[in-house]
Design a protein around this motif. Sequence first.
Motif, PDB file in Angstrom:
ATOM      1  N   SER A 156       0.831  -1.209   0.000  1.00 33.14           N
ATOM      2  CA  SER A 156       0.000   0.000   0.000  1.00 33.14           C
ATOM      3  C   SER A 156       0.867   1.261   0.000  1.00 33.14           C
ATOM      4  O   SER A 156       0.390   2.353  -0.306  1.00 33.14           O
ATOM      5  CB  SER A 156      -0.919  -0.008   1.218  1.00 33.14           C
ATOM      6  N   THR A 157       2.137   1.118   0.297  1.00 35.09           N
ATOM      7  CA  THR A 157       3.058   2.260   0.297  1.00 35.09           C
ATOM      8  C   THR A 157       3.556   2.619  -1.108  1.00 35.09           C
ATOM      9  O   THR A 157       4.210   3.638  -1.283  1.00 35.09           O
ATOM     10  CB  THR A 157       4.286   1.932   1.163  1.00 35.09           C
ATOM     11  N   ALA A 158       3.264   1.790  -2.099  1.00 35.86           N
ATOM     12  CA  ALA A 158       3.723   2.049  -3.482  1.00 35.86           C
ATOM     13  C   ALA A 158       2.875   3.152  -4.095  1.00 35.86           C
ATOM     14  O   ALA A 158       1.681   2.973  -4.330  1.00 35.86           O
ATOM     15  CB  ALA A 158       3.632   0.778  -4.312  1.00 35.86           C
ATOM     16  N   ARG A 159       3.490   4.312  -4.372  1.00 38.94           N
ATOM     17  CA  ARG A 159       2.715   5.430  -4.926  1.00 38.94           C
ATOM     18  C   ARG A 159       3.155   5.830  -6.323  1.00 38.94           C
ATOM     19  O   ARG A 159       2.436   6.500  -7.052  1.00 38.94           O
ATOM     20  CB  ARG A 159       2.775   6.622  -3.975  1.00 38.94           C
ATOM     21  N   PHE A 160       4.364   5.415  -6.713  1.00 43.80           N
ATOM     22  CA  PHE A 160       4.893   5.735  -8.049  1.00 43.80           C
ATOM     23  C   PHE A 160       5.602   4.512  -8.619  1.00 43.80           C
ATOM     24  O   PHE A 160       6.006   3.618  -7.867  1.00 43.80           O
ATOM     25  CB  PHE A 160       5.882   6.907  -7.972  1.00 43.80           C
ATOM     26  N   VAL A 161       5.742   4.503  -9.947  1.00 45.40           N
ATOM     27  CA  VAL A 161       6.484   3.424 -10.596  1.00 45.40           C
ATOM     28  C   VAL A 161       7.569   4.050 -11.468  1.00 45.40           C
ATOM     29  O   VAL A 161       7.296   4.967 -12.249  1.00 45.40           O
ATOM     30  CB  VAL A 161       5.569   2.527 -11.449  1.00 45.40           C
ATOM     31  N   LYS A 162       8.781   3.571 -11.275  1.00 47.45           N
ATOM     32  CA  LYS A 162       9.919   4.060 -12.060  1.00 47.45           C
ATOM     33  C   LYS A 162      10.346   2.976 -13.042  1.00 47.45           C
ATOM     34  O   LYS A 162      10.444   1.798 -12.664  1.00 47.45           O
ATOM     35  CB  LYS A 162      11.067   4.395 -11.101  1.00 47.45           C
ATOM     36  N   PHE A 163      10.595   3.372 -14.293  1.00 46.46           N
ATOM     37  CA  PHE A 163      11.018   2.428 -15.338  1.00 46.46           C
ATOM     38  C   PHE A 163      12.407   2.832 -15.820  1.00 46.46           C
ATOM     39  O   PHE A 163      12.670   4.017 -16.039  1.00 46.46           O
ATOM     40  CB  PHE A 163      10.073   2.484 -16.529  1.00 46.46           C
ATOM     41  N   THR A 164      13.272   1.861 -16.007  1.00 48.98           N
ATOM     42  CA  THR A 164      14.616   2.155 -16.495  1.00 48.98           C
ATOM     43  C   THR A 164      14.898   1.334 -17.753  1.00 48.98           C
ATOM     44  O   THR A 164      14.646   0.124 -17.783  1.00 48.98           O
ATOM     45  CB  THR A 164      15.662   1.834 -15.408  1.00 48.98           C
ATOM     46  N   SER A 165      15.437   2.020 -18.767  1.00 48.08           N
ATOM     47  CA  SER A 165      15.839   1.349 -20.016  1.00 48.08           C
ATOM     48  C   SER A 165      17.185   0.688 -19.833  1.00 48.08           C
ATOM     49  O   SER A 165      17.927   0.976 -18.896  1.00 48.08           O
ATOM     50  CB  SER A 165      15.965   2.367 -21.153  1.00 48.08           C
ATOM     51  N   VAL A 166      17.524  -0.133 -20.785  1.00 49.05           N
ATOM     52  CA  VAL A 166      18.795  -0.857 -20.758  1.00 49.05           C
ATOM     53  C   VAL A 166      19.980   0.122 -20.875  1.00 49.05           C
ATOM     54  O   VAL A 166      19.869   1.173 -21.518  1.00 49.05           O
ATOM     55  CB  VAL A 166      18.828  -1.905 -21.893  1.00 49.05           C
ATOM     56  N   TYR A 167      21.059  -0.201 -20.188  1.00 55.06           N
ATOM     57  CA  TYR A 167      22.314   0.527 -20.363  1.00 55.06           C
ATOM     58  C   TYR A 167      23.269  -0.412 -21.084  1.00 55.06           C
ATOM     59  O   TYR A 167      23.715  -1.408 -20.513  1.00 55.06           O
ATOM     60  CB  TYR A 167      22.878   0.958 -19.007  1.00 55.06           C
ATOM     61  N   GLN A 168      23.527  -0.127 -22.345  1.00 54.05           N
ATOM     62  CA  GLN A 168      24.372  -1.009 -23.165  1.00 54.05           C
ATOM     63  C   GLN A 168      25.261  -0.127 -24.048  1.00 54.05           C
ATOM     64  O   GLN A 168      25.085  -0.064 -25.268  1.00 54.05           O
ATOM     65  CB  GLN A 168      23.473  -1.921 -24.001  1.00 54.05           C
ATOM     66  N   PRO A 169      26.206   0.601 -23.412  1.00 48.60           N
ATOM     67  CA  PRO A 169      26.978   1.602 -24.151  1.00 48.60           C
ATOM     68  C   PRO A 169      27.750   1.024 -25.340  1.00 48.60           C
ATOM     69  O   PRO A 169      27.953   1.728 -26.335  1.00 48.60           O
ATOM     70  CB  PRO A 169      27.934   2.180 -23.105  1.00 48.60           C
ATOM     71  N   GLU A 170      28.114  -0.255 -25.271  1.00 49.03           N
ATOM     72  CA  GLU A 170      28.855  -0.823 -26.402  1.00 49.03           C
ATOM     73  C   GLU A 170      27.968  -0.893 -27.652  1.00 49.03           C
ATOM     74  O   GLU A 170      28.457  -0.820 -28.774  1.00 49.03           O
ATOM     75  CB  GLU A 170      29.485  -2.176 -26.043  1.00 49.03           C
ATOM     76  N   ALA A 171      26.653  -0.971 -27.448  1.00 50.67           N
ATOM     77  CA  ALA A 171      25.748  -1.004 -28.603  1.00 50.67           C
ATOM     78  C   ALA A 171      25.108   0.355 -28.869  1.00 50.67           C
ATOM     79  O   ALA A 171      24.633   0.617 -29.979  1.00 50.67           O
ATOM     80  CB  ALA A 171      24.646  -2.031 -28.369  1.00 50.67           C
ATOM     81  N   MET A 172      25.088   1.218 -27.848  1.00 49.90           N
ATOM     82  CA  MET A 172      24.349   2.475 -27.958  1.00 49.90           C
ATOM     83  C   MET A 172      25.320   3.652 -28.013  1.00 49.90           C
ATOM     84  O   MET A 172      25.819   4.110 -26.978  1.00 49.90           O
ATOM     85  CB  MET A 172      23.387   2.609 -26.776  1.00 49.90           C
ATOM     86  N   PRO A 173      25.576   4.167 -29.216  1.00 48.50           N
ATOM     87  CA  PRO A 173      26.622   5.174 -29.398  1.00 48.50           C
ATOM     88  C   PRO A 173      26.434   6.434 -28.558  1.00 48.50           C
ATOM     89  O   PRO A 173      27.400   7.016 -28.085  1.00 48.50           O
ATOM     90  CB  PRO A 173      26.579   5.510 -30.891  1.00 48.50           C
ATOM     91  N   ARG A 174      25.190   6.839 -28.343  1.00 46.89           N
ATOM     92  CA  ARG A 174      24.997   8.104 -27.632  1.00 46.89           C
ATOM     93  C   ARG A 174      25.033   7.925 -26.116  1.00 46.89           C
ATOM     94  O   ARG A 174      25.152   8.897 -25.374  1.00 46.89           O
ATOM     95  CB  ARG A 174      23.731   8.797 -28.132  1.00 46.89           C
ATOM     96  N   GLN A 175      24.966   6.687 -25.643  1.00 44.95           N
ATOM     97  CA  GLN A 175      25.292   6.429 -24.232  1.00 44.95           C
ATOM     98  C   GLN A 175      26.802   6.517 -24.082  1.00 44.95           C
ATOM     99  O   GLN A 175      27.313   7.118 -23.130  1.00 44.95           O
ATOM    100  CB  GLN A 175      24.793   5.046 -23.803  1.00 44.95           C
TER     101      GLN A 175
END
Length: 316
Positions: free
Chosen positions: A159-178
Motif C-alpha cells: 500500500s506504500t507504493a505510490r509511483f512506478v519508475k522504469f529504467t531502459s537498458v544501459y548497453q553503451p557498447e551497442a548504444m553510441p549516444r550512451q
Amino acid sequence: MIVKSQNDIPASEITDPLIFKQRRRIIKAMLATTIAGVGTSAVADDKSIGTNLPKGDFSGELLTPSPANLIKNYTNYYEFAFNKEDSTTLAQSLRIDPWSVEISGEVEKPGTYALEDVLRQQTLKEHIYRFRCVEAWSMVIPWVGFSLRDLLKSVKPLSTARFVKFTSVYQPEAMPRQRANAMLDWPYVEGLRIDEAMHPLTLLAVGMYGDFLPKQNGAPLRLVVPWKYGFKSIKAIVKIELLKTPPTTSWNKFSPGEYGFYANVNPSVAHPRWSQYSERQLGSGFFTPRRRTELFNGYGEQVASLYTDMDLRHFY
Ligand SMILES: Nc1nc2c(c(=O)[nH]1)N[C@H]1C(S)=C(S)[C@@H](COP(=O)(O)O)O[C@H]1N2
Ligand SMILES: [Mo]
C-alpha cells in the motif's frame, strides 16, 4: 509429419506469404504463452489477432493503423541517434536475448524475472492505440502486449507504493549516444503515478503489427501510455521499481520547463516552443489536414477521472 498437398495451403498463405509467415511467428509465441500460462484462448488462430480487442481500447472509434514501414523507420531512440532514421540500422546491434526485468521496491515479491517467464503468465492481445509525440506528430499503432497492471498485481504492490519508475537498458557498447554521454543522463528513465500504472490502458508491449517489436521500436519490452506524450512510453525496459516518492525522469531533468512529469496530451497547454493544438498525422497522405489534438489524446472518457481536481496547466 503430415505433408500437405498444394491445395491444402490456406488462402492467406498464398495471397501474402510474407505477412502470413511473420504473423505465424508471434502467434506461435502467443500460443506457447496460452498453453503454459493461465490464459484461456486469447489467440486460438490467426483471425483472433485484431478481433479480440477489449472494449474501451479506442473510445469506440475505428482506427486504421499507420503503415508499418513508417513506424519502423521513423523512430525516436536517442540512445542510438538524434534523427528519426538512423536507429533503424544502429539498433540492430542491441543484444536482447536473454532479457530479464528486475522488479523491486514497495512490492511483496521483488525479483529478477526472465522475460519468457513473464510472458508465460500473460495473455497477449492486440491493442490499436493513437500515439502522439510531444513534437506534434501522431500515428496509429497496433501494439501486441498486456496490461502493466497484470504484471504489477503478480508481484503484489504494497500500500506504500505510490509511483512506478522504469529504467531502459544501459548497453553503451551497442548504444553510441550512451557511449558519448550525449544529451540525457543515461540510462533513460520514466515514471508514472501508481494509479496511472494500474490503469488498464497502460500496456507493456512486446510486439506490433502482429509480430515481435523491431529493436528500433523498443524490443523486447516497452511501455505504452496512449494518453501521454510519446516520451513517456519508454523502450527496452530492464527495471521496474515501485516507490513511495516520484522518480526523477530523464526528460523532466533535462528540461523541466518543456517536459513535465505528467506529460498528458493536452491541446491547450503549449510547449514553450510550439503549439500542441493540432498534430501532423504521419502516413496519412500529403493533403490530409492536421488533426485537432484531443485532451488525453482522445482517451479522456477512460482516464480523466485520474486527474480531477488537478490543474493540468500546472501539472503538465
Ligand atoms: N529508451 C528510450 N525510450 C524512448 C525514447 C528514447 O529515446 N529512448 N524516445 C521516446 C519518444 S520521444 C517517443 S516519441 C517514443 C517513440 O517510439 P517509436 O520510435 O517506437 O515511435 O519512444 C519513447 N521512448
Ligand atoms: Mo517523442
